[in-house]
Design a protein around this motif. Sequence first.
Motif, PDB file in Angstrom:
ATOM      1  N   THR A  66       0.838  -1.205   0.000  1.00  0.00           N
ATOM      2  CA  THR A  66       0.000   0.000   0.000  1.00  0.00           C
ATOM      3  C   THR A  66       0.873   1.256   0.000  1.00  0.00           C
ATOM      4  N   GLY A  67       2.102   1.130  -0.500  1.00  0.00           N
ATOM      5  CA  GLY A  67       2.970   2.293  -0.662  1.00  0.00           C
ATOM      6  C   GLY A  67       3.578   2.812   0.624  1.00  0.00           C
ATOM      7  N   ARG A  68       3.554   1.986   1.695  1.00  0.00           N
ATOM      8  CA  ARG A  68       4.123   2.433   2.970  1.00  0.00           C
ATOM      9  C   ARG A  68       5.331   1.575   3.337  1.00  0.00           C
ATOM     10  N   ALA A  69       6.327   1.615   2.440  1.00  0.00           N
ATOM     11  CA  ALA A  69       7.522   0.795   2.614  1.00  0.00           C
ATOM     12  C   ALA A  69       8.250   1.108   3.915  1.00  0.00           C
ATOM     13  N   ALA A  70       8.061   2.318   4.440  1.00  0.00           N
ATOM     14  CA  ALA A  70       8.743   2.702   5.686  1.00  0.00           C
ATOM     15  C   ALA A  70       8.258   1.862   6.857  1.00  0.00           C
ATOM     16  N   LEU A  71       7.147   1.157   6.676  1.00  0.00           N
ATOM     17  CA  LEU A  71       6.613   0.320   7.752  1.00  0.00           C
ATOM     18  C   LEU A  71       6.748  -1.165   7.434  1.00  0.00           C
ATOM     19  N   CYS A  72       7.561  -1.495   6.429  1.00  0.00           N
ATOM     20  CA  CYS A  72       7.707  -2.900   6.011  1.00  0.00           C
ATOM     21  C   CYS A  72       7.940  -3.800   7.225  1.00  0.00           C
ATOM     22  N   GLU A  73       7.075  -4.782   7.381  1.00  0.00           N
ATOM     23  CA  GLU A  73       7.156  -5.621   8.588  1.00  0.00           C
ATOM     24  C   GLU A  73       8.347  -6.580   8.601  1.00  0.00           C
ATOM     25  N   PRO A  74       8.561  -7.369   7.529  1.00  0.00           N
ATOM     26  CA  PRO A  74       9.757  -8.219   7.541  1.00  0.00           C
ATOM     27  C   PRO A  74      11.031  -7.374   7.620  1.00  0.00           C
ATOM     28  N   GLY A  75      11.009  -6.168   7.018  1.00  0.00           N
ATOM     29  CA  GLY A  75      12.172  -5.274   7.072  1.00  0.00           C
ATOM     30  C   GLY A  75      12.468  -4.844   8.502  1.00  0.00           C
ATOM     31  N   ALA A  76      11.415  -4.432   9.217  1.00  0.00           N
ATOM     32  CA  ALA A  76      11.594  -3.986  10.599  1.00  0.00           C
ATOM     33  C   ALA A  76      12.061  -5.141  11.477  1.00  0.00           C
ATOM     34  N   GLN A  77      11.538  -6.329  11.191  1.00  0.00           N
ATOM     35  CA  GLN A  77      11.921  -7.489  11.994  1.00  0.00           C
ATOM     36  C   GLN A  77      13.406  -7.816  11.792  1.00  0.00           C
ATOM     37  N   ALA A  78      13.848  -7.828  10.538  1.00  0.00           N
ATOM     38  CA  ALA A  78      15.258  -8.116  10.252  1.00  0.00           C
ATOM     39  C   ALA A  78      16.159  -7.057  10.886  1.00  0.00           C
ATOM     40  N   ASN A  79      15.770  -5.784  10.768  1.00  0.00           N
ATOM     41  CA  ASN A  79      16.578  -4.716  11.370  1.00  0.00           C
ATOM     42  C   ASN A  79      16.646  -4.885  12.888  1.00  0.00           C
ATOM     43  N   GLY A  80      15.524  -5.239  13.492  1.00  0.00           N
ATOM     44  CA  GLY A  80      15.492  -5.428  14.948  1.00  0.00           C
ATOM     45  C   GLY A  80      16.380  -6.574  15.389  1.00  0.00           C
ATOM     46  N   GLN A  81      16.495  -7.573  14.519  1.00  0.00           N
ATOM     47  CA  GLN A  81      17.304  -8.749  14.882  1.00  0.00           C
ATOM     48  C   GLN A  81      18.744  -8.649  14.404  1.00  0.00           C
ATOM     49  N   GLY A  82      19.060  -7.563  13.697  1.00  0.00           N
ATOM     50  CA  GLY A  82      20.445  -7.363  13.253  1.00  0.00           C
ATOM     51  C   GLY A  82      20.868  -8.325  12.151  1.00  0.00           C
ATOM     52  N   THR A  83      19.883  -8.743  11.326  1.00  0.00           N
ATOM     53  CA  THR A  83      20.198  -9.642  10.210  1.00  0.00           C
ATOM     54  C   THR A  83      19.867  -8.945   8.894  1.00  0.00           C
ATOM     55  N   LEU A  84      20.211  -9.592   7.796  1.00  0.00           N
ATOM     56  CA  LEU A  84      19.739  -9.137   6.491  1.00  0.00           C
ATOM     57  C   LEU A  84      18.285  -9.578   6.342  1.00  0.00           C
ATOM     58  N   LEU A  85      17.626  -9.103   5.282  1.00  0.00           N
ATOM     59  CA  LEU A  85      16.193  -9.375   5.134  1.00  0.00           C
ATOM     60  C   LEU A  85      15.889 -10.876   5.130  1.00  0.00           C
ATOM     61  N   GLY A  86      16.771 -11.682   4.558  1.00  0.00           N
ATOM     62  CA  GLY A  86      16.545 -13.129   4.510  1.00  0.00           C
ATOM     63  C   GLY A  86      16.782 -13.832   5.836  1.00  0.00           C
ATOM     64  N   GLY A  87      17.176 -13.079   6.875  1.00  0.00           N
ATOM     65  CA  GLY A  87      17.396 -13.674   8.199  1.00  0.00           C
ATOM     66  C   GLY A  87      18.835 -14.088   8.464  1.00  0.00           C
ATOM     67  N   HIS A  88      19.726 -13.871   7.480  1.00  0.00           N
ATOM     68  CA  HIS A  88      21.114 -14.323   7.638  1.00  0.00           C
ATOM     69  C   HIS A  88      22.028 -13.211   8.126  1.00  0.00           C
ATOM     70  N   ARG A  89      23.145 -13.663   8.721  1.00  0.00           N
ATOM     71  CA  ARG A  89      24.245 -12.749   9.012  1.00  0.00           C
ATOM     72  C   ARG A  89      25.428 -13.233   8.187  1.00  0.00           C
ATOM     73  N   ARG A  90      26.146 -12.297   7.604  1.00  0.00           N
ATOM     74  CA  ARG A  90      27.234 -12.671   6.687  1.00  0.00           C
ATOM     75  C   ARG A  90      28.605 -12.240   7.184  1.00  0.00           C
ATOM     76  N   ILE A  91      28.658 -11.575   8.344  1.00  0.00           N
ATOM     77  CA  ILE A  91      29.946 -11.077   8.844  1.00  0.00           C
ATOM     78  C   ILE A  91      30.345 -11.926  10.054  1.00  0.00           C
ATOM     79  N   HIS A  92      31.559 -12.413  10.060  1.00  0.00           N
ATOM     80  CA  HIS A  92      31.975 -13.223  11.214  1.00  0.00           C
ATOM     81  C   HIS A  92      33.478 -13.239  11.387  1.00  0.00           C
TER      82      HIS A  92
END
Length: 375
Positions: free
Chosen positions: A107-133
């Motif tokens: 609905t044009g409200r990408a700033a509220l993207c739910e999977p996006g906010a969840q990934a950001n909150g968990q410190g992962t990329l959108l797919g749920g992965h972390r690539r730095i170690h």
Amino acid sequence: MKIKAAVLHQMQLERPYTKSNPLTIEEVELDAPGVNEVLVKIKAAGLCHSDLSVIDGNRPRQLPMVLGHEAAGVVTELGEGVKNLKVGDHVVFAFLPSCGHCSYCQTGRAALCEPGAQANGQGTLLGGHRRIHKGNDYYYHHLGVSGFAEYAVASVDSLVKIDSEIPFEIAALFGCAVMTGVGAVVNTAQLKFGNSVLVVGLGGVGLSAILGAKAAGATKIIAADLSAEKRAVAKSLGASHVLDSSKEGALEEVINITKGGVDVSVEFAGAVPALEFAFQATKRGGTTVTAALPHPNARLSLSPVMLVGQEKTLKGSYLGSCVPSRDIPAYIELYKSGRMSVEKLITHRLKLSEINEGFERLAAGDAIRQVIVFD
Ligand SMILES: [Zn+2]
Ligand SMILES: [Zn+2]
């Protein structure tokens, strides 16, 4: 691959940061991009107040984390399934990925993207992965970007392809400061041609809001900050009036200049008195927007009767209520045509190794946008 990155291991270290060195420059391993991810060689990354809020603990995140959420670079490798980007493309990172499928994205409200906010909150990329170690010890990503590093792996949904003519150090600013500041004025507040506007808090985001208000045809642009230097910069960017909102009589001054209050006020200072000032300075029927991130325990006290009797609107703005893939290219066009002098926001260019000096300068209020420039 092995890369150099600025890592935060501990929040709330004492200032000066030039002594406590909250960020350490380390060699870390970066995994290859996975499905719908790409590898980006970072060319420029801006130091933003939201990075500082993680360092000083106002915005707690999981650690260790590679900070940096305002960056631009070149795509150097594609993961599986990537169709809309190719090697060599220049990209800006948006600090919130937009999945494109959730009810908000649709609905044009990408700033509220739910999977996006969840990934950001968990410190992962959108797919749920972390690539730095480092060995088996995985580090967290900062808002899907982690731009204080030589390279980053990011979701394609965190990236916006840009014109290759624009210098990287300027392009980076569109990912946070410009998108947040301009978007707050034109998307969230819906400023109309001929409106008056008050901008409270003149960091990189607030000054971007001034550029946006001017480009969108605001008449009176009033800029407020405690710092005389920042007020002077606001003036040079197109503010018609400047003032210190903490001084007695400041509210009357706004009321007098606008004959009753501003149509739109936007607040970026992150302090409750600044938001109260912005709300009080808004005229009957006007809109107050806040895009600042004060401490989570901060509380605002308002007279509900002002909302009702004066039909004022108070709105929050995240990501400038932008759709990054729509708005970043549009704002870049405004810059290219000379209608938004984004380059004037850059006060310092740094090497990655100078990052703690940069954050000390930002914490002291002695910089607007500092950009780390990579070779
Ligand atoms: Zn930012
Ligand atoms: Zn979404």
